[in-house]
Design a protein around this motif. Structure first.
Motif, PDB file in Angstrom:
ATOM      1  N   PRO A 137       1.048  -0.920  -0.037  1.00  0.00           N
ATOM      2  CA  PRO A 137       0.013   0.040  -0.176  1.00  0.00           C
ATOM      3  C   PRO A 137       0.718   1.384   0.332  1.00  0.00           C
ATOM      4  O   PRO A 137       0.899   2.263  -0.558  1.00  0.00           O
ATOM      5  CB  PRO A 137      -0.620   0.076   1.334  1.00  0.00           C
ATOM      6  CG  PRO A 137       0.499  -1.532   2.218  1.00  0.00           C
ATOM      7  CD  PRO A 137       0.628  -1.844   1.039  1.00  0.00           C
ATOM      8  N   VAL A 138       2.101   1.214   0.884  1.00  0.00           N
ATOM      9  CA  VAL A 138       2.912   2.243   0.862  1.00  0.00           C
ATOM     10  C   VAL A 138       3.146   2.877  -0.350  1.00  0.00           C
ATOM     11  O   VAL A 138       3.578   4.216  -1.098  1.00  0.00           O
ATOM     12  CB  VAL A 138       4.083   2.200   1.710  1.00  0.00           C
ATOM     13  CG1 VAL A 138       4.757   3.588   1.402  1.00  0.00           C
ATOM     14  CG2 VAL A 138       3.773   2.211   2.857  1.00  0.00           C
ATOM     15  N   TYR A 139       3.907   1.579  -1.378  1.00  0.00           N
ATOM     16  CA  TYR A 139       4.478   1.359  -2.491  1.00  0.00           C
ATOM     17  C   TYR A 139       2.903   2.543  -4.032  1.00  0.00           C
ATOM     18  O   TYR A 139       3.684   2.975  -4.457  1.00  0.00           O
ATOM     19  CB  TYR A 139       4.535   0.606  -3.585  1.00  0.00           C
ATOM     20  CG  TYR A 139       5.352   0.972  -4.750  1.00  0.00           C
ATOM     21  CD1 TYR A 139       7.020   1.247  -4.147  1.00  0.00           C
ATOM     22  CD2 TYR A 139       5.637   1.117  -6.087  1.00  0.00           C
ATOM     23  CE1 TYR A 139       8.081   1.762  -5.284  1.00  0.00           C
ATOM     24  CE2 TYR A 139       5.928   0.819  -6.590  1.00  0.00           C
ATOM     25  CZ  TYR A 139       7.452   1.216  -6.456  1.00  0.00           C
ATOM     26  OH  TYR A 139       8.996   0.897  -7.863  1.00  0.00           O
ATOM     27  N   LEU A 140       2.463   1.606  -3.590  1.00  0.00           N
ATOM     28  CA  LEU A 140       1.132   2.300  -4.311  1.00  0.00           C
ATOM     29  C   LEU A 140       0.614   3.889  -4.265  1.00  0.00           C
ATOM     30  O   LEU A 140       0.336   3.821  -5.199  1.00  0.00           O
ATOM     31  CB  LEU A 140      -0.618   1.307  -4.138  1.00  0.00           C
ATOM     32  CG  LEU A 140      -0.194  -0.022  -4.724  1.00  0.00           C
ATOM     33  CD1 LEU A 140      -1.506  -0.768  -4.538  1.00  0.00           C
ATOM     34  CD2 LEU A 140      -0.491   0.381  -6.578  1.00  0.00           C
ATOM     35  N   LEU A 141       0.495   3.850  -3.253  1.00  0.00           N
ATOM     36  CA  LEU A 141       0.024   5.508  -2.941  1.00  0.00           C
ATOM     37  C   LEU A 141       1.401   6.503  -3.174  1.00  0.00           C
ATOM     38  O   LEU A 141       1.308   7.692  -3.846  1.00  0.00           O
ATOM     39  CB  LEU A 141       0.430   5.748  -1.440  1.00  0.00           C
ATOM     40  CG  LEU A 141      -1.496   4.935  -0.542  1.00  0.00           C
ATOM     41  CD1 LEU A 141      -1.231   5.461   0.933  1.00  0.00           C
ATOM     42  CD2 LEU A 141      -2.257   5.943  -1.118  1.00  0.00           C
ATOM     43  N   VAL A 183      -1.243  10.083  13.435  1.00  0.00           N
ATOM     44  CA  VAL A 183      -0.714  11.066  12.771  1.00  0.00           C
ATOM     45  C   VAL A 183       0.300  10.461  11.961  1.00  0.00           C
ATOM     46  O   VAL A 183       1.175  10.491  11.483  1.00  0.00           O
ATOM     47  CB  VAL A 183      -0.304  12.699  13.303  1.00  0.00           C
ATOM     48  CG1 VAL A 183       0.620  12.066  14.593  1.00  0.00           C
ATOM     49  CG2 VAL A 183       0.177  12.768  12.599  1.00  0.00           C
ATOM     50  N   GLY A 184       0.812   8.967  13.136  1.00  0.00           N
ATOM     51  CA  GLY A 184       1.635   8.866  12.680  1.00  0.00           C
ATOM     52  C   GLY A 184       1.740   7.928  11.384  1.00  0.00           C
ATOM     53  O   GLY A 184       2.896   7.839  10.614  1.00  0.00           O
ATOM     54  N   LEU A 185      -0.068   7.764  10.223  1.00  0.00           N
ATOM     55  CA  LEU A 185       0.661   7.565   9.934  1.00  0.00           C
ATOM     56  C   LEU A 185       1.269   7.939   8.401  1.00  0.00           C
ATOM     57  O   LEU A 185       1.502   7.383   7.357  1.00  0.00           O
ATOM     58  CB  LEU A 185      -0.938   6.722   9.273  1.00  0.00           C
ATOM     59  CG  LEU A 185      -1.794   6.063   9.970  1.00  0.00           C
ATOM     60  CD1 LEU A 185      -3.419   5.835   9.444  1.00  0.00           C
ATOM     61  CD2 LEU A 185      -0.793   4.828  10.033  1.00  0.00           C
ATOM     62  N   LEU A 186       0.904   9.739   8.312  1.00  0.00           N
ATOM     63  CA  LEU A 186       2.125  10.135   7.572  1.00  0.00           C
ATOM     64  C   LEU A 186       2.866   9.226   7.344  1.00  0.00           C
ATOM     65  O   LEU A 186       3.591   9.828   6.066  1.00  0.00           O
ATOM     66  CB  LEU A 186       1.965  11.766   7.812  1.00  0.00           C
ATOM     67  CG  LEU A 186       0.390  11.997   8.050  1.00  0.00           C
ATOM     68  CD1 LEU A 186       0.135  13.841   8.512  1.00  0.00           C
ATOM     69  CD2 LEU A 186      -0.109  12.372   6.650  1.00  0.00           C
ATOM     70  N   ASP A 187       3.767   9.654   8.190  1.00  0.00           N
ATOM     71  CA  ASP A 187       5.069   8.855   8.353  1.00  0.00           C
ATOM     72  C   ASP A 187       5.896   7.923   6.924  1.00  0.00           C
ATOM     73  O   ASP A 187       7.130   8.089   6.761  1.00  0.00           O
ATOM     74  CB  ASP A 187       5.891   8.641   9.563  1.00  0.00           C
ATOM     75  CG  ASP A 187       6.565   9.544  10.023  1.00  0.00           C
ATOM     76  OD1 ASP A 187       6.600  11.025   9.190  1.00  0.00           O
ATOM     77  OD2 ASP A 187       7.072   9.824  11.223  1.00  0.00           O
ATOM     78  N   TYR A 188       4.565   7.344   6.871  1.00  0.00           N
ATOM     79  CA  TYR A 188       4.878   5.860   5.932  1.00  0.00           C
ATOM     80  C   TYR A 188       5.511   6.329   4.655  1.00  0.00           C
ATOM     81  O   TYR A 188       5.904   5.783   4.165  1.00  0.00           O
ATOM     82  CB  TYR A 188       3.761   5.000   5.494  1.00  0.00           C
ATOM     83  CG  TYR A 188       3.801   4.178   7.218  1.00  0.00           C
ATOM     84  CD1 TYR A 188       4.581   2.647   6.812  1.00  0.00           C
ATOM     85  CD2 TYR A 188       2.833   4.587   7.854  1.00  0.00           C
ATOM     86  CE1 TYR A 188       4.517   1.996   8.231  1.00  0.00           C
ATOM     87  CE2 TYR A 188       2.955   3.701   9.217  1.00  0.00           C
ATOM     88  CZ  TYR A 188       3.705   1.832   9.212  1.00  0.00           C
ATOM     89  OH  TYR A 188       3.150   1.842  10.145  1.00  0.00           O
ATOM     90  N   LEU A 189       4.225   7.858   4.021  1.00  0.00           N
ATOM     91  CA  LEU A 189       4.677   8.041   2.833  1.00  0.00           C
ATOM     92  C   LEU A 189       5.636   9.592   3.111  1.00  0.00           C
ATOM     93  O   LEU A 189       6.434   9.724   2.320  1.00  0.00           O
ATOM     94  CB  LEU A 189       3.538   8.827   2.860  1.00  0.00           C
ATOM     95  CG  LEU A 189       2.267   8.318   2.362  1.00  0.00           C
ATOM     96  CD1 LEU A 189       1.311   9.534   1.749  1.00  0.00           C
ATOM     97  CD2 LEU A 189       2.432   7.330   1.522  1.00  0.00           C
ATOM     98  N   LEU A 190       6.006  10.235   4.639  1.00  0.00           N
ATOM     99  CA  LEU A 190       6.972  10.905   4.174  1.00  0.00           C
ATOM    100  C   LEU A 190       8.235  10.248   4.321  1.00  0.00           C
ATOM    101  O   LEU A 190       9.322  10.604   3.387  1.00  0.00           O
ATOM    102  CB  LEU A 190       7.150  12.159   5.523  1.00  0.00           C
ATOM    103  CG  LEU A 190       5.961  12.928   5.453  1.00  0.00           C
ATOM    104  CD1 LEU A 190       5.516  13.733   7.017  1.00  0.00           C
ATOM    105  CD2 LEU A 190       5.961  14.372   4.784  1.00  0.00           C
ATOM    106  N   VAL A 384      -5.855  -0.146  -1.565  1.00  0.00           N
ATOM    107  CA  VAL A 384      -4.517  -0.658  -0.943  1.00  0.00           C
ATOM    108  C   VAL A 384      -5.456   0.101   1.151  1.00  0.00           C
ATOM    109  O   VAL A 384      -4.858  -0.637   1.856  1.00  0.00           O
ATOM    110  CB  VAL A 384      -4.699   1.180  -0.600  1.00  0.00           C
ATOM    111  CG1 VAL A 384      -4.096   2.525   0.286  1.00  0.00           C
ATOM    112  CG2 VAL A 384      -3.771   2.100  -1.701  1.00  0.00           C
ATOM    113  N   ALA A 385      -6.971   0.032   1.245  1.00  0.00           N
ATOM    114  CA  ALA A 385      -7.395   0.089   2.364  1.00  0.00           C
ATOM    115  C   ALA A 385      -7.113  -1.799   2.812  1.00  0.00           C
ATOM    116  O   ALA A 385      -6.617  -2.207   3.810  1.00  0.00           O
ATOM    117  CB  ALA A 385      -8.622   0.121   2.579  1.00  0.00           C
ATOM    118  N   ALA A 386      -7.995  -2.575   1.678  1.00  0.00           N
ATOM    119  CA  ALA A 386      -7.481  -4.094   1.993  1.00  0.00           C
ATOM    120  C   ALA A 386      -6.259  -3.910   2.262  1.00  0.00           C
ATOM    121  O   ALA A 386      -5.776  -5.030   3.158  1.00  0.00           O
ATOM    122  CB  ALA A 386      -8.088  -4.905   0.715  1.00  0.00           C
ATOM    123  N   LEU A 387      -5.279  -3.819   1.440  1.00  0.00           N
ATOM    124  CA  LEU A 387      -3.633  -4.425   1.789  1.00  0.00           C
ATOM    125  C   LEU A 387      -3.013  -4.315   2.785  1.00  0.00           C
ATOM    126  O   LEU A 387      -2.661  -4.613   3.436  1.00  0.00           O
ATOM    127  CB  LEU A 387      -3.123  -3.963   0.488  1.00  0.00           C
ATOM    128  CG  LEU A 387      -2.610  -4.789  -0.850  1.00  0.00           C
ATOM    129  CD1 LEU A 387      -2.033  -4.161  -1.657  1.00  0.00           C
ATOM    130  CD2 LEU A 387      -2.530  -6.517  -0.500  1.00  0.00           C
TER     131      LEU A 387
END
Length: 439
Positions: A137-141, A183-190, A384-387
């Motif tokens: 999901p991180v790579y897809l986003l 809020v920590g979810l943002l760090d997966y993308l950042l 993304v939600a399912a993965l």
């Protein structure tokens, strides 16, 4: 050519270390009642957490991914492709093998449940087969955000990764000190986005034009990591260890960000000699197949562990010295060899299926000029939600089939697939050239 080979080498190297690292830290123990349990090596033998410095190689995945995506999107954009058309092709290349893998694993879980396999065993198997899903999901986003991220790169260049890193540090403070939820979810993308964005900079020569910059990145990243581990609150382990808080991966921490910068710098430093080595055809013939099979290896590499568990642990044939003892470490070599042989067999068996998926991809991948894209975006959101859910809870949470994530993944992949299938048969289909690239 040498640069492309080096990027492919990074993928192959990263895949090899991911597989080797997961196999090395996998511990199986047969209980007196015959059940198989999997103690956590990093928690049972704490010094092994230092090994994660060598095996946490995901920054290279995102760095190489950014390098490839930047070039692919730039070419597609110049050819008149839309963001939806470009993303649809990349997403479908990823989702087809993931969908087949997930379907087969879910089928096996369903058969096991019907056959009366106990819930704890099913949950353990389901977790093992989904442990690598967090990456997807991180790579897809990041792929979906590539047009925006690349536009920022074209506007501000090498200033974008430091800005993203600063934002990641702010988020980390909110997570570690203020305990702000979600809020920590943002760090997966950042954090992983910093590596991805550095890939853009690398491709365009912004990191290689200054001779000292790679050295500064490598040394500065290592120094910052050491300071955060020794003086700050972060553990040395770059893989999640149960009970550690804060950790470095869930979400990615400031220490992980420092490691991203250090690995990127080291990657640039060793690039010239490795590129020269890759120009040798004998070396390239070894690297190329691994890179080509990277998704297969990534998805299926835990299946050999289950095969070995059934063959040697359920039967009581496997010797079981104390975890972390000298005898236990000595047995790691035959353990790795057995798993390698089984994985080679799995890849061979899957060969016809992979070729079939390649044909399906060519027939159904979206047109580069795709404009009616709402099914694609909806399908990506669902996948993304399912993965993400499967990555957290596995394929058999509490020993039961995860019906909602399974349905979301199936429907989401179908929407992405049908977007290209429908576009391929629509009269007046766009004449924009199709852009082929690797995920």
């Amino acid at each position: 050519m040498s640069r492309d080979r080096y990027v492919d080498f990074l993928r192959a190297w990263a895949i090899g270390l991911v597989v080797l690292g997961h196999w090395l830290i996998t511990v199986l123990v047969r209980e007196p009642d015959g059940r198989i349990v999997a103690p956590e090596l990093l928690a049972t033998v704490p010094w092994t957490q230092w090994l994660t410095l060598a095996f946490q190689i995901m920054p290279l995945f995102f760095l190489a991914g950014g390098h490839a995506a930047g070039g692919s999107w730039a070419r597609a954009r110049e050819g008149g492709a839309t963001a939806a058309g470009w993303l649809g092709r990349r997403a479908l290349r990823l989702l087809l093998p993931v969908g087949v893998y997930s379907g087969l694993v879910l089928l096996a879980v369903g058969v096991g449940a019907a056959a009366g396999v106990d819930a704890d065993t099913l949950a353990l198997v389901g977790w093992a087969m989904a442990m690598q899903f967090w990456f997807l999901p991180v790579y897809l986003l990041l792929s979906a955000l590539t047009p925006v991220m690349y536009a920022a790169h074209r506007r501000w260049g090498a200033g974008v990764p430091p800005a993203m890193g600063a934002a990641a540090l702010v988020v980390d403070v909110l997570v570690v000190r203020e305990h702000v939820p979600y809020v920590g979810l943002l760090d997966y993308l950042l954090v992983w986005g910093v590596a991805y964005q550095l890939g853009f900079c690398w491709r365009d020569g912004l990191l290689t034009g200054r001779r000292l910059l790679p050295t500064v990145m490598a040394a500065g990243g290592v120094t910052a990591f050491a300071a955060l581990v020794t003086l700050g609150p972060f553990p040395v382990s770059l893989i999640l260890v149960t009970g550690q808080h804060p950790g470095n991966t869930d979400p990615p921490s400031a220490a992980m960000l420092a490691w991203v910068v250090a690995q990127a710098g080291l990657c640039l430093l060793v690039a010239p000699p490795v590129r020269r080595l890759l120009e040798r055809e004998r070396v390239w013939r070894v690297v190329r197949p691994v890179g080509a099979a990277s998704m297969t290896l990534y998805l299926w590499h835990m299946l050999p562990v289950l095969v070995a568990a059934a063959a040697f642990y359920l039967t009581g044939l496997a010797p079981e010295p104390g975890v972390g003892s000298a005898a236990w470490w000595a047995l790691r070599l035959p353990w790795l060899l057995v798993l390698g042989v089984v994985l080679a067999g799995v890849v061979t068996v899957l060969g016809p299926l992979e070729r079939g998926l390649g044909v399906l991809y060519e027939r159904t991948s979206p047109d580069a000029g795709l404009r009616r894209a709402w099914p694609l975006w909806l399908g990506l959101a669902m996948t993304v939600a399912a993965l993400s859910r499967l990555a957290v809870r596995g394929f058999a949470p509490d020993g039961r089939l995860p019906l909602l994530p399974a349905a979301g993944l199936t429907l989401g992949t179908a929407l992405v697939l049908l977007t290209g299938w429908t576009a391929a048969r629509r009269p007046g289909r766009s004449a924009v050239p199709r852009v082929t690239d690797r995920v």
